[in-house]
Write an enzyme that holds these catalytic residues in place. Structure first.
Site, PDB file in Angstrom:
ATOM      1  N   LYS A  15       0.822  -1.219   0.000  1.00 55.32           N
ATOM      2  CA  LYS A  15       0.000   0.000   0.000  1.00 55.32           C
ATOM      3  C   LYS A  15       0.850   1.262   0.000  1.00 55.32           C
ATOM      4  O   LYS A  15       0.609   2.194  -0.767  1.00 55.32           O
ATOM      5  CB  LYS A  15      -0.909   0.065   1.244  1.00 55.32           C
ATOM      6  CG  LYS A  15      -1.857  -1.083   1.424  1.00 55.32           C
ATOM      7  CD  LYS A  15      -2.747  -0.864   2.639  1.00 55.32           C
ATOM      8  CE  LYS A  15      -2.006  -0.749   3.956  1.00 55.32           C
ATOM      9  NZ  LYS A  15      -1.434  -1.999   4.470  1.00 55.32           N
ATOM     10  N   ARG A  90      -9.165   0.785   8.975  1.00 52.11           N
ATOM     11  CA  ARG A  90      -8.644  -0.542   9.322  1.00 52.11           C
ATOM     12  C   ARG A  90      -9.585  -1.311  10.232  1.00 52.11           C
ATOM     13  O   ARG A  90      -9.290  -2.462  10.560  1.00 52.11           O
ATOM     14  CB  ARG A  90      -7.333  -0.342  10.088  1.00 52.11           C
ATOM     15  CG  ARG A  90      -6.072  -0.687   9.348  1.00 52.11           C
ATOM     16  CD  ARG A  90      -4.943  -0.261  10.256  1.00 52.11           C
ATOM     17  NE  ARG A  90      -3.778  -1.038  10.116  1.00 52.11           N
ATOM     18  CZ  ARG A  90      -2.690  -0.632   9.436  1.00 52.11           C
ATOM     19  NH1 ARG A  90      -2.691   0.519   8.806  1.00 52.11           N
ATOM     20  NH2 ARG A  90      -1.631  -1.378   9.406  1.00 52.11           N
ATOM     21  N   ARG A 128      12.088  -5.777   4.977  1.00 50.39           N
ATOM     22  CA  ARG A 128      11.816  -4.362   4.742  1.00 50.39           C
ATOM     23  C   ARG A 128      12.800  -3.452   5.480  1.00 50.39           C
ATOM     24  O   ARG A 128      13.159  -3.679   6.614  1.00 50.39           O
ATOM     25  CB  ARG A 128      10.398  -4.059   5.216  1.00 50.39           C
ATOM     26  CG  ARG A 128       9.945  -2.683   4.834  1.00 50.39           C
ATOM     27  CD  ARG A 128       8.475  -2.635   4.644  1.00 50.39           C
ATOM     28  NE  ARG A 128       7.771  -2.528   5.909  1.00 50.39           N
ATOM     29  CZ  ARG A 128       6.463  -2.319   5.968  1.00 50.39           C
ATOM     30  NH1 ARG A 128       5.733  -2.234   4.880  1.00 50.39           N
ATOM     31  NH2 ARG A 128       5.875  -2.231   7.140  1.00 50.39           N
ATOM     32  N   ARG A 172       0.750  -8.062  13.837  1.00 46.03           N
ATOM     33  CA  ARG A 172       0.117  -7.154  12.863  1.00 46.03           C
ATOM     34  C   ARG A 172      -0.747  -7.923  11.868  1.00 46.03           C
ATOM     35  O   ARG A 172      -1.830  -7.486  11.501  1.00 46.03           O
ATOM     36  CB  ARG A 172       1.186  -6.345  12.128  1.00 46.03           C
ATOM     37  CG  ARG A 172       1.749  -5.219  12.995  1.00 46.03           C
ATOM     38  CD  ARG A 172       3.061  -4.708  12.490  1.00 46.03           C
ATOM     39  NE  ARG A 172       3.025  -4.227  11.134  1.00 46.03           N
ATOM     40  CZ  ARG A 172       4.062  -4.253  10.302  1.00 46.03           C
ATOM     41  NH1 ARG A 172       5.217  -4.760  10.701  1.00 46.03           N
ATOM     42  NH2 ARG A 172       3.966  -3.780   9.097  1.00 46.03           N
TER      43      ARG A 172
HETATM   44  P1  ADP Z   1       1.444  -1.743   7.976  1.00 45.09           P
HETATM   45  O1  ADP Z   1       0.269  -1.528   7.064  1.00 45.09           O
HETATM   46  O2  ADP Z   1       2.610  -2.359   7.272  1.00 45.09           O
HETATM   47  O3  ADP Z   1       1.084  -2.460   9.254  1.00 45.09           O
HETATM   48  P2  ADP Z   1       1.373   1.046   8.882  1.00 45.09           P
HETATM   49  O4  ADP Z   1       2.482   2.020   8.832  1.00 45.09           O
HETATM   50  O5  ADP Z   1       0.156   1.318   8.059  1.00 45.09           O
HETATM   51  O6  ADP Z   1       2.021  -0.350   8.470  1.00 45.09           O
HETATM   52  O7  ADP Z   1       0.879   0.860  10.388  1.00 45.09           O
HETATM   53  C1  ADP Z   1       1.787   0.682  11.447  1.00 45.09           C
HETATM   54  C2  ADP Z   1       1.049   0.686  12.788  1.00 45.09           C
HETATM   55  O8  ADP Z   1       0.417   1.967  12.977  1.00 45.09           O
HETATM   56  C3  ADP Z   1      -0.077  -0.323  12.958  1.00 45.09           C
HETATM   57  O9  ADP Z   1       0.406  -1.589  13.370  1.00 45.09           O
HETATM   58  C4  ADP Z   1      -0.933   0.361  14.032  1.00 45.09           C
HETATM   59  O10 ADP Z   1      -0.377   0.198  15.331  1.00 45.09           O
HETATM   60  C5  ADP Z   1      -0.822   1.824  13.657  1.00 45.09           C
HETATM   61  N1  ADP Z   1      -1.900   2.238  12.731  1.00 45.09           N
HETATM   62  C6  ADP Z   1      -1.727   2.711  11.457  1.00 45.09           C
HETATM   63  N2  ADP Z   1      -2.918   2.979  10.882  1.00 45.09           N
HETATM   64  C7  ADP Z   1      -3.859   2.674  11.811  1.00 45.09           C
HETATM   65  C8  ADP Z   1      -5.279   2.714  11.822  1.00 45.09           C
HETATM   66  N3  ADP Z   1      -5.975   3.123  10.756  1.00 45.09           N
HETATM   67  N4  ADP Z   1      -5.925   2.310  12.957  1.00 45.09           N
HETATM   68  C9  ADP Z   1      -5.257   1.898  14.036  1.00 45.09           C
HETATM   69  N5  ADP Z   1      -3.915   1.823  14.089  1.00 45.09           N
HETATM   70  C10 ADP Z   1      -3.215   2.197  12.998  1.00 45.09           C
END
Ligand code: ADP
Length: 222
Positions: A15, A90, A128, A172
């Site tokens: 993404k 999410r 990564r 995750r």
């Molecule tokens: P990835 O999609 O690879 O897990 P992100 O950078 O999108 O990486 O997200 C990293 C972390 O940030 C998540 O594991 C969560 O803790 C937090 N996070 C990001 N976006 C959200 C969201 N929309 N709702 C809740 N937590 C989020």
């Protein structure tokens, strides 16, 4: 027309990489909740302090916190012509919140689900590396920097994100399965525009071509 694109998919589905490429193509901002939260942590402000442990554990930050963050960001002037959401929504609560916000403004979003094989996802996440300054993502196997360990763009030493350690990766992915995957059904049931793209074997550029074609297809533009 406001171009509202939601990139949806598991951690490691590409993404972030896709959103960075797409923003140059659509000329709209890339809004990544993960990057925004990490920025707060870097700044060491009260929000950053509150979410740091949650993120390090690979669990999701509270819905009200993330919803507020996104709403604030979407109220900035640069999102008028459109935006790309990466990593949001999410959870069902986030999806309902976003849909209400968009419907209230007459904006029709386009959700693009990047489907990637589970084993590929694990390989990608464990390999990564990220530039701590500009956020560019690399992979030691599939997308290495020109010089090992160094960002192509600004020469910074690349780092492994705290939440890219193996036990956290598992957490995750579990969060994705239980909280995020059900959104696909939600988007379908509510008649939101959902496009699914097989993103397992394509280079980011090939994938970009498909994503752009989807966005510009008559079914979407009409
Ligand atoms: P990835 O999609 O690879 O897990 P992100 O950078 O999108 O990486 O997200 C990293 C972390 O940030 C998540 O594991 C969560 O803790 C937090 N996070 C990001 N976006 C959200 C969201 N929309 N709702 C809740 N937590 C989020």
């Amino acid at each position: 027309m406001t171009q509202a694109v939601v990139l949806f998919g598991s951690p490691g589905s590409g993404k972030g990489t896709q959103a960075s490429l797409l923003k140059n193509c659509l000329k709209v901002p890339h809004i990544s909740t993960g990057d925004m939260l990490r920025e707060h942590i870097r700044e060491g402000n009260s929000l950053g302090v509150r979410v740091a442990a949650t993120m390090q554990a690979g669990t999701l930050v509270r819905d009200d916190v993330v919803n507020h963050l996104v709403e604030e960001r979407l109220s900035e002037a640069d999102t008028q012509g459109g935006f790309i959401l990466d990593g949001y929504p999410r959870t069902l609560e986030q999806a309902e919140h976003l849909c209400g916000w968009l419907d209230g403004r007459g904006i029709r979003e386009l959700v693009i689900h990047l489907i990637v094989d589970y084993n590929i996802i694990v390989t990608r996440l464990t390999g990564r590396r990220q530039c701590p300054r500009c956020g560019t993502l690399y992979n030691i196997v599939s997308n290495p920097p020109r010089v090992e360990g160094v960002c192509d763009l600004d020469g910074q030493a690349l780092v492994v994100r705290d939440d890219d350690r193996e036990s956290v990766i598992r957490q995750r992915l579990a969060e994705y399965e239980s909280q995020s995957r059900p959104l696909i059904e939600f988007f379908r049931e509510k008649g939101r525009r959902l496009f699914e793209i097989d993103a397992s074997d394509q280079t980011p550029e090939q994938l970009l071509f498909q994503v752009c074609r989807t966005i510009k297809s008559p079914a979407v533009e009409g």
